[in-house]
Design a protein around this motif. Structure first.
Motif, PDB file in Angstrom:
ATOM      1  N   ILE A 167       0.844  -1.190   0.000  1.00 26.58           N
ATOM      2  CA  ILE A 167       0.000   0.000   0.000  1.00 26.58           C
ATOM      3  C   ILE A 167       0.883   1.245   0.000  1.00 26.58           C
ATOM      4  O   ILE A 167       1.755   1.405   0.856  1.00 26.58           O
ATOM      5  N   SER A 168       0.667   2.130  -0.955  1.00 24.15           N
ATOM      6  CA  SER A 168       1.334   3.428  -0.977  1.00 24.15           C
ATOM      7  C   SER A 168       0.280   4.521  -0.869  1.00 24.15           C
ATOM      8  O   SER A 168      -0.914   4.269  -1.037  1.00 24.15           O
ATOM      9  N   ARG A 169       0.719   5.747  -0.611  1.00 24.41           N
ATOM     10  CA  ARG A 169      -0.234   6.847  -0.442  1.00 24.41           C
ATOM     11  C   ARG A 169       0.050   7.961  -1.433  1.00 24.41           C
ATOM     12  O   ARG A 169       1.192   8.244  -1.778  1.00 24.41           O
ATOM     13  N   ALA A 170      -1.025   8.605  -1.895  1.00 24.86           N
ATOM     14  CA  ALA A 170      -0.939   9.831  -2.689  1.00 24.86           C
ATOM     15  C   ALA A 170      -2.012  10.787  -2.160  1.00 24.86           C
ATOM     16  O   ALA A 170      -2.850  10.401  -1.338  1.00 24.86           O
ATOM     17  N   SER A 171      -1.984  12.019  -2.612  1.00 25.41           N
ATOM     18  CA  SER A 171      -2.993  12.995  -2.220  1.00 25.41           C
ATOM     19  C   SER A 171      -3.588  13.629  -3.468  1.00 25.41           C
ATOM     20  O   SER A 171      -2.979  13.600  -4.550  1.00 25.41           O
ATOM     21  N   PHE A 172      -4.757  14.217  -3.334  1.00 22.59           N
ATOM     22  CA  PHE A 172      -5.448  14.802  -4.479  1.00 22.59           C
ATOM     23  C   PHE A 172      -4.704  16.012  -5.035  1.00 22.59           C
ATOM     24  O   PHE A 172      -4.880  16.366  -6.198  1.00 22.59           O
ATOM     25  N   ASP A 173      -3.866  16.652  -4.212  1.00 22.36           N
ATOM     26  CA  ASP A 173      -3.117  17.817  -4.685  1.00 22.36           C
ATOM     27  C   ASP A 173      -1.651  17.496  -4.969  1.00 22.36           C
ATOM     28  O   ASP A 173      -0.811  18.378  -5.047  1.00 22.36           O
ATOM     29  N   ASP A 174      -1.335  16.219  -5.144  1.00 22.65           N
ATOM     30  CA  ASP A 174       0.027  15.810  -5.460  1.00 22.65           C
ATOM     31  C   ASP A 174       0.400  16.312  -6.852  1.00 22.65           C
ATOM     32  O   ASP A 174      -0.300  16.018  -7.831  1.00 22.65           O
ATOM     33  N   PRO A 175       1.484  17.069  -6.996  1.00 23.39           N
ATOM     34  CA  PRO A 175       1.846  17.607  -8.317  1.00 23.39           C
ATOM     35  C   PRO A 175       2.399  16.554  -9.266  1.00 23.39           C
ATOM     36  O   PRO A 175       2.464  16.781 -10.471  1.00 23.39           O
ATOM     37  N   ARG A 176       2.766  15.387  -8.757  1.00 24.74           N
ATOM     38  CA  ARG A 176       3.311  14.345  -9.619  1.00 24.74           C
ATOM     39  C   ARG A 176       2.204  13.669 -10.415  1.00 24.74           C
ATOM     40  O   ARG A 176       1.089  13.523  -9.938  1.00 24.74           O
ATOM     41  N   MET A 177       2.529  13.267 -11.628  1.00 23.02           N
ATOM     42  CA  MET A 177       1.561  12.542 -12.451  1.00 23.02           C
ATOM     43  C   MET A 177       1.387  11.134 -11.891  1.00 23.02           C
ATOM     44  O   MET A 177       2.369  10.417 -11.716  1.00 23.02           O
ATOM     45  N   PRO A 178       0.163  10.720 -11.583  1.00 31.00           N
ATOM     46  CA  PRO A 178      -0.029   9.382 -11.021  1.00 31.00           C
ATOM     47  C   PRO A 178       0.276   8.292 -12.041  1.00 31.00           C
ATOM     48  O   PRO A 178       0.080   8.473 -13.243  1.00 31.00           O
ATOM     49  N   SER A 179       0.754   7.177 -11.552  1.00 31.48           N
ATOM     50  CA  SER A 179       1.042   6.039 -12.426  1.00 31.48           C
ATOM     51  C   SER A 179      -0.261   5.425 -12.918  1.00 31.48           C
ATOM     52  O   SER A 179      -1.271   5.425 -12.201  1.00 31.48           O
ATOM     53  N   PRO A 180      -0.276   4.872 -14.123  1.00 31.81           N
ATOM     54  CA  PRO A 180      -1.481   4.211 -14.626  1.00 31.81           C
ATOM     55  C   PRO A 180      -1.810   2.964 -13.793  1.00 31.81           C
ATOM     56  O   PRO A 180      -0.917   2.240 -13.356  1.00 31.81           O
ATOM     57  N   VAL A 181      -3.102   2.750 -13.583  1.00 34.53           N
ATOM     58  CA  VAL A 181      -3.569   1.548 -12.895  1.00 34.53           C
ATOM     59  C   VAL A 181      -4.683   0.910 -13.724  1.00 34.53           C
ATOM     60  O   VAL A 181      -5.259   1.541 -14.610  1.00 34.53           O
TER      61      VAL A 181
END
Length: 278
Positions: free
Chosen positions: A170-184
């Motif tokens: 399990i990893s975490r991200a946030s809705f305001d993360d400036p990084r492009m999310p990895s495809p899932v």
């Protein structure tokens, strides 16, 4: 249990529940003269109301806000309920209520039906109780990497521990993360239907694969619209509702969610028709 023929769904609020239609269709198909109603029961009322049930009662379906208190009151828990701390089904016995969590299996079956049989990577939006069931559902399908998008880092801690226990990272991200999310391959939305996630959701929609939004009222949600704008498919929570109810019927009829019903295909078809027509 031979003479026990009363069932109901409890929760607060409860008027919106489609469980009575689903279960009535199943028992008609099975030629069982059982009754299944709905009752508004608050968390504070739950212990007293449970103690009032007599031997005519076979079982209960339980919705919010009763899933945690029902877990605490059960004399026995299945693995899904034990791991999540949530119970949505009671089989009432002389020894006390046996607790089950069919949300886990219901979501796994819904994902498989939608063509997401073995997602390599997945994302969960939100970190509440539904997210806990989603982690186990994905683990059942063989997923090994799950990103949880949550505003509070501490909310992901118990999910990370749960993931470790079933072999899911399990990893975490946030809705305001400036990084492009990895495809899932799939995104499971465990958020309230009217939540406003803002413009930060667009990258997650573009890289989110199929969206399974557990909400099934007020469809399509704003979240689903974002997925469609991004060119990805979105489905609501009705398939999960259908399949978790089928597992409940297995429990009420035979005591085991893993044992199929006689003529189960016909039962599922009848429940599906009832769901569409409700």
């Amino acid at each position: 249990m031979l003479s026990a023929d009363r069932l109901a769904v409890w929760g607060d609020p409860i008027d919106h529940s489609r469980s009575p239609s689903l279960h009535a269709a199943a028992y008609r198909e099975l030629r069982l003269s059982w009754t299944y109603g709905r009752q508004r029961v608050t968390e504070a009322e739950f212990p007293a109301r449970l103690s009032e049930l007599d031997g005519t009662w076979r079982g209960l379906s339980l919705t919010m806000p009763l899933k945690n208190v029902a877990c605490s009151a059960a004399v026995e828990l299945d693995d899904a309920a034990l791991r999540t701390g949530a119970v949505n089904t009671y089989l009432l016995t002389a020894e006390g209520p046996r607790g089950f969590n069919t949300d886990v299996g219901g979501l796994a079956r819904a994902l498989h039906e939608a063509g997401v049989g073995e997602p390599r990577a997945a994302r969960i939006l939100g970190a509440g109780a539904t997210a806990t069931s989603a982690v186990l559902s994905l683990a059942q399908l063989g997923t090994r990497r799950v990103e949880v998008v949550a505003r509070r880092p501490e909310a992901v801690i118990p999910l990370r521990a749960l993931g470790e226990s079933v072999g899911v990272e399990i990893s975490r991200a946030s809705f305001d993360d400036p990084r492009m999310p990895s495809p899932v391959d799939v995104t499971i939305a465990a958020l309230p239907g009217k939540v406003d996630v803002g413009p930060g959701i667009r990258p997650f929609a573009e890289n989110g694969g199929l969206l399974v939004d557990v909400v099934y009222g007020n469809w399509p949600t704003a979240l689903a619209e974002q997925w469609r704008v991004a060119g990805n498919e979105a489905i609501n929570g009705l398939p999960m509702l259908l399949h978790q109810a089928l597992l409940q019927v297995r429990i009420f009829v035979g005591g085991d969610p893993a044992v199929p019903l006689e003529r189960e295909n016909a039962v599922l078809a009848a429940m599906r028709i009832a769901l569409v027509g409700d």
